[in-house]
Design a protein around this motif. Structure first.
Motif, mmCIF file in Angstrom:
data_model
loop_
_atom_site.group_PDB
_atom_site.id
_atom_site.type_symbol
_atom_site.label_atom_id
_atom_site.label_comp_id
_atom_site.label_asym_id
_atom_site.label_seq_id
_atom_site.Cartn_x
_atom_site.Cartn_y
_atom_site.Cartn_z
ATOM 1 N N ASP A 68 -8.708 11.360 -5.599
ATOM 2 C CA ASP A 68 -8.240 10.163 -4.906
ATOM 3 C C ASP A 68 -8.926 8.891 -5.386
ATOM 4 O O ASP A 68 -8.703 7.811 -4.837
ATOM 5 N N LYS A 69 -9.776 9.017 -6.413
ATOM 6 C CA LYS A 69 -10.502 7.877 -6.987
ATOM 7 C C LYS A 69 -11.404 7.204 -5.948
ATOM 8 O O LYS A 69 -11.729 6.027 -6.057
ATOM 9 N N LYS A 70 -11.802 7.955 -4.918
ATOM 10 C CA LYS A 70 -12.664 7.414 -3.867
ATOM 11 C C LYS A 70 -13.907 8.285 -3.728
ATOM 12 O O LYS A 70 -13.991 9.372 -4.310
ATOM 13 N N THR B 73 -7.812 21.188 1.558
ATOM 14 C CA THR B 73 -6.746 20.954 0.579
ATOM 15 C C THR B 73 -5.683 22.044 0.566
ATOM 16 O O THR B 73 -4.649 21.888 -0.078
ATOM 17 N N ASN C 277 1.242 13.113 -6.233
ATOM 18 C CA ASN C 277 0.641 14.206 -5.481
ATOM 19 C C ASN C 277 1.193 15.575 -5.893
ATOM 20 O O ASN C 277 1.520 16.421 -5.056
ATOM 21 N N THR D 265 -7.745 14.885 1.875
ATOM 22 C CA THR D 265 -7.443 13.808 0.935
ATOM 23 C C THR D 265 -6.791 14.325 -0.339
ATOM 24 O O THR D 265 -6.701 13.609 -1.318
ATOM 25 N N GLY D 266 -6.359 15.563 -0.342
ATOM 26 C CA GLY D 266 -5.691 16.098 -1.532
ATOM 27 C C GLY D 266 -6.661 16.836 -2.433
ATOM 28 O O GLY D 266 -7.870 16.746 -2.292
ATOM 29 N N THR E 106 -8.947 17.524 -5.382
ATOM 30 C CA THR E 106 -9.712 16.619 -6.225
ATOM 31 C C THR E 106 -9.934 17.262 -7.580
ATOM 32 O O THR E 106 -10.390 18.381 -7.674
#
Length: 691
Positions: free
Chosen positions: A425-427, A550, A601, A679-680, A682
């Motif tokens: 998620d680039k976070k 996930t 996604n 959050t999906g 990773t």
């Protein structure tokens, strides 16, 4: 004789004597050296010959040898799945069903001393050696018909060497000692290749002349016998002239060796041989068995095994579960994959004994996609991360409740490259527990753990779990940059699900010959390979992956499960590997060309996990629900509401040991299920690598 004369003689030879003695000594040394060298060469040859002899199964198989029989595959219920037809066109007949002319022609062409030797012909060897020496190249072989038979049955694909030839001779002599000439000749005539796809004398007679072997004339028999020398070349209709010249040679040999009279040979040579027209039917129709990926994989294993390929009429009892296999095929066939994905694979195995219940290796028409994706490796992605965490748990580096930093990281990898691993998620989530890091598959945390425990430790853990594929010694391994097959991943996760007990995945239970004699049995052999406490802690986290992480799209109604998602390099490979208390299933999806998949996604959690759920739901429609609970850190030994539930042996071992040790920990109480939103999956953003 005067003393002076005697003296002169002694003096004359006095200087010669040392020379003679030295010369004699040199000869003795040379002879000794040659003898020693010869002995060493003989020992080496015998040693390598013994290696070839060790490959030979019991020669008693020749008593009922049937080169035209098929391989039968049976399912887990001992019901016949299918019969694999032999790839050769062949019909086996008795010796008395072969024309006497054909028999005499074969003997004249291949071994006219057949009834005089005992498996090896010294005369034939000397004759061939003389012919080859005269020609300056190999033009003639010294093998007897019996040696040819031994070669075709036991050493067909082996490279011709002196030790091998010696082994062939030894085996041929033993075959001659055990069996009569007629039996050997009968097997040979049914075994030998005559070109044009025809194996055995009966099929050759049908292929070339459209008649039975019993009806062959001297001219026809000589033609077929002549093909044996070079069947692929002479059997080609384009080389008919060469084949007819070879026929004339065989007829001449038949006359020379007294098998027919000169007049019979002359008449046969002048006879107009009438050939059958080429068959309009395809000689080798492609055979597609039921459950082709499972059955094909088993058949390929049998064919690649030198121990069993020569047992015709082989009965192979597999672990294929028809209801599980049908469910797997139906689910994958009905799956609509996102654009860019066109293939999928599934492997399902039984936890208690490693029995592989179902294998589907691809989508679409099997004849158009015979590559078995279920048994070939694909990049693992985050489905490999559990082994990173398990390494840390086993070695006491962290616990599930240790704090990890999910924040920016720069590392040197592959020597001189700076790598900045990114989350999907680039976070970044800041300080989180190890449990949270794996539940939400945070890439940076996995890399930090790998830095702490070292890659050798991670690779060792993966090996002990059952991943035997090549694993790259680089930090990106912690994010699953190496590849493994769905079959391998199902086996490795099953080791975790058993609390660290490894059992080799088994497709075959036993094999029998055509007479029902057991050739091999493959039994489950549990081996403690991973720490019980660490695997239970890991399973507890993988359960939360399904509950709130996930892998929520894999969640089963009323059946506890655990697993891990995986998404590799721009969604080229998508995974979900999960298990219940009795079954482990690995699902992979990807594309035939291994292209990046574009789309929002597209992950293992959104594509592979729902397939896993649909299959497992269908699976339990035809199988009892699990009686035991997952072997987690603090799970009960049986699920509420299930009667007569008893712990499995592995679970019983765990609970006796682990319940006593739980109260001795650092005092940290078990944490509640993570409530943060998923959050999906990773995954490492490979584009983040820069020089």
């Amino acid at each position: 004789m005067a003393k002076s004369d005697q003296y002169r003689r002694l003096k004359r030879f006095d200087g010669v004597k040392p020379v003679v003695e030295n010369f004699a000594t040199s000869i003795r040394v040379t002879v000794s050296s040659i003898t020693l060298l010869t002995a060493m060469v003989v020992c080496v040859v015998l040693m390598f010959s013994w290696v070839h002899l060790a490959r030979i199964p019991n020669l008693s198989m020749l008593e009922n040898y049937n080169p035209g029989a098929e391989m039968q595959l049976y399912d887990i219920n001992d019901k016949l799945i299918c019969t694999f037809p032999a790839k050769e066109r062949r019909e086996v007949i008795k010796l008395d069903q072969v024309s006497p002319y054909a028999i005499k022609a074969v003997l004249a062409a291949e071994d006219h001393y057949f009834y005089e030797h005992s498996g090896v012909s010294p005369v034939g060897i000397l004759r061939a050696a003389a012919a080859n020496l005269s020609a300056g190249k190999p033009v003639q072989g010294g093998s007897t018909l019996t040696q040819q038979l031994v070669k075709n049955i036991f050493y067909e694909e082996s490279q011709r060497t002196l030790p091998l030839k010696l082994a062939e001779g030894i085996v041929a002599s033993e075959v001659e000692r055990r069996y009569g000439k007629e039996k050997i000749l009968e097997i040979y005539l049914n075994q030998i290749y005559f070109g044009n796809g025809a194996y055995g004398i009966e099929q050759a007679a049908r292929t070339y002349f459209g008649k039975h072997a019993s009806q062959l004339s001297a001219a026809e028999g000589a033609f077929l016998a002549g093909l044996i020398k070079s069947p692929s070349h002479l059997g080609d209709r384009a080389n008919l002239y060469s084949a007819m010249m070879r026929q004339r040679t065989v007829l001449s040999q038949m006359s020379e060796y007294g098998f027919i009279t000169p007049l019979e040979a002359e008449l046969a040579a002048s006879e107009s041989v009438i050939f059958a027209p080429p068959s309009s039917q395809e000689a080798h129709e492609q055979f597609v068995p039921p459950y082709p990926y499972y059955c094909g994989y088993v058949a390929d294993y049998i064919k690649s095994s030198l121990s069993y390929t020569r047992h015709k009429g082989l009965k192979v009892y597999t672990n294929l579960d028809p209801s599980a296999q049908k469910a797997a095929e139906a689910v994958l066939a009905s799956t609509r994959l996102p654009p860019g994905l066109d293939q999928a694979a599934l492997v399902s195995l039984r936890l208690k004994d490693g029995a592989v219940l179902a294998i589907v290796g691809g989508l679409g028409d099997y004849l158009e996609h015979q590559w078995n994706c279920a048994v070939h490796p694909h990049t693992m992605g985050s489905s490999f991360k559990p082994f990173v965490y398990l390494s840390a748990f086993e070695n006491g580096v962290i616990t599930p409740y240790s704090q990890l930093l999910d924040g920016p990281l720069q590392v040197m990898d592959d020597g001189d490259k700076i790598w900045e691993p990114q989350n999907f998620d680039k976070k970044f989530m800041g300080m989180i527990t190890a449990e949270e890091a794996l539940v939400y598959s945070r890439n940076v945390c996995s890399v930090r753990i790998a830095q702490q425990i070292g890659l050798d430790t991670i690779i060792d853990t993966a090996r002990r779990a059952g991943i035997k594929d090549e694993l790259a010694h680089t930090l990106s391994l912690s994010l699953g940059s190496s590849a493994a097959s769905p079959l391998t991943m199902a086996g490795a996760y099953s080791t975790i699900a058993r609390g660290g007990m490894y059992i080799e995945p088994r497709l075959i239970r036993k094999m029998e010959d055509s007479e029902g004699h057991v050739l091999a049995e493959f039994e489950a052999t549990p081996l403690r390979s991973l720490d019980m406490k660490a695997t239970a802690e890991l399973t507890d986290i993988l359960k939360k992956v399904v509950e709130s992480g996930t892998g929520t799209r894999s969640r089963l109604a009323g059946i506890p499960s655990a697993g891990k998602t995986g998404t590799a390099d721009q969604s080229r490979d998508l995974w979900f590997v999960g298990f219940t208390a009795d079954t482990v299933t690995a699902v992979w999806t990807g594309n035939s060309l291994n292209h990046p998949v574009k789309g929002h996604n597209i992950t293992g959690g959104t594509v592979a996990a729902p397939i896993w759920k649909r299959y497992m739901t269908d699976f339990y429609r035809n199988h009892p629900l699990p009686r035991e609970a997952l072997l987690t850190d603090g799970a009960p030994s049986a699920l509420p509401g299930r009667k007569n539930a008893e712990p499995a042996p592995v679970q019983a071992e765990y609970y006796q040991h682990h319940r006593q040790s739980r109260g001795k920990r650092s005092g940290r109480t078990a944490q509640p299920a993570i409530s943060k939103p998923a959050t999906g999956v990773t995954e490492y953003d490979w584009s983040a690598v820069r020089d």
